[in-house]
Design an enzyme around this catalytic site. Sequence first.
Site, PDB file in Angstrom:
ATOM      1  N   SER A 213      -6.555 -24.586 -29.837  1.00 16.78           N
ATOM      2  CA  SER A 213      -6.177 -25.838 -30.185  1.00 16.78           C
ATOM      3  C   SER A 213      -5.915 -26.686 -28.950  1.00 16.78           C
ATOM      4  O   SER A 213      -5.819 -27.783 -28.956  1.00 16.78           O
ATOM      5  CB  SER A 213      -4.771 -25.594 -30.504  1.00 16.78           C
ATOM      6  OG  SER A 213      -3.561 -24.625 -30.055  1.00 16.78           O
TER       7      SER A 213
ATOM      8  N   HIS B 260      -3.375 -26.176 -21.879  1.00 17.76           N
ATOM      9  CA  HIS B 260      -2.334 -26.276 -22.887  1.00 17.76           C
ATOM     10  C   HIS B 260      -1.059 -25.894 -22.041  1.00 17.76           C
ATOM     11  O   HIS B 260      -0.763 -24.928 -21.843  1.00 17.76           O
ATOM     12  CB  HIS B 260      -2.238 -25.752 -24.034  1.00 17.76           C
ATOM     13  CG  HIS B 260      -1.302 -25.714 -24.842  1.00 17.76           C
ATOM     14  ND1 HIS B 260      -0.715 -26.967 -25.320  1.00 17.76           N
ATOM     15  CD2 HIS B 260      -0.564 -24.805 -25.612  1.00 17.76           C
ATOM     16  CE1 HIS B 260       0.367 -26.595 -25.993  1.00 17.76           C
ATOM     17  NE2 HIS B 260       0.460 -25.319 -26.149  1.00 17.76           N
TER      18      HIS B 260
END
Length: 321
Positions: free
Chosen positions: A145, A177
Site C-alpha cells: 500500500s 510508509h
Amino acid sequence: MTKIGIVGVGAVGSTFLYACLNRNFEANYILIDAFQPYSEAQAKDLNDAACAMASNGSVFCSGSYNDLKDAKIVVITASVKPKNDKLEDRMELLNDNAKLIKEIAENIKKSGFQGITIIASNPVDLMACIYKQVTKFDANKVISSGTILETARMKKFLSSKLNVKASSINGFVIGEHGSRCIVPYEKIRVGFSSLNDFLENKLIEKNYLNQLLEDVKNEAFVIISNKGITNFGIGESLAEITSAIIYDTQAVYSLGVELTNDYKAKGIYFGLPVILGRNGYKHLPKIELNRIQQKEFDNYSLEIKETAIRMLKDLKIDYQF
C-alpha cells in the site's frame, strides 16, 4: 464471479471488505484468519450487509489458503499486535511480522495462486520485499500500500489550508510508509499552479510546508493515540487499489513497488507513483527530484535495503536483488 482473498479480517481487513461492498464490487470474498471462528462470524455479518443492499450478489466465506488458487487478488492485512498496544513506530512490528509474512507467503505460493497481491501489513515495504522473495512472484504483481495513505493525508491538509477539494490536488508522497516519507513540493499542483507558485504569491509560507511533512508523518500516531488503530483510511485505500485492478483503470497511485535499475536501492520496495491496472503496476519514468530530496530518497531506500537483507538472512530466505 471474481474471487478476492483477504488474509487477516480484523479492523483493517473488515473495513476493506466493507468498503468494497459499498463500492458495489460483486465478488466471492474468501476470508482467512488465524482465528477461524472470528472469520466465520465476519463472513456472516458481511453477508447480512450484502443482502440488505438493493442489488449486490457478493458472497463472503471463511476459507483456507487452498481456496486462493483461482483468486484474482489477495489482500494481506494480517499483523501481530504491538507489544504495548500503542504503536509508536511501524518498525516495532518488523521481526514478528516478518515471520508471519513468510508463513503466509509460503501458504499462498503452495495454493497455486497466480494473481495480484496487495500487502498492508507493517512495515509494508519490507513485508512486500519478504513476500516477493519467498514467493518469487513477478514484481509487478506484488504491491504494498506504500504511500497511498500519506498522499491522502497530504491532500487532506492542503485541502484545508487552500480551501480546495482534495481531488483537485495533484501530487504524491513518496518513499517509506512512515518516518522516511518525502513530500516533493515542486511536483505538487493545484490546477495549473505549483506549491512554489503559492509560496511566491505568499498564499502559503515555507514554514507551513515544513510542518506539512511532519503532520503527514505523525498523523497515524495522532489517530492511534486516541482510538488505538487506523482502519478507515487504509481500508478505503485498499479498496481503491482493488478497484483499479478489477476495472483496469490504468490510473496512477503512489504504491510500494520494486525499485528498478534506475534507483540505487534496486530490488527493494519503496513508495513511487506507478500506473495500476489488471496486470499489476507499470513504472513511470524516473522522478527527477531536487538535490536534497534525491539524497534523502537514496539514503532512506538504502537503509531499508540493508534492513531487508538482514531480515532475509535471519529468516533463511534465498534472495536476489
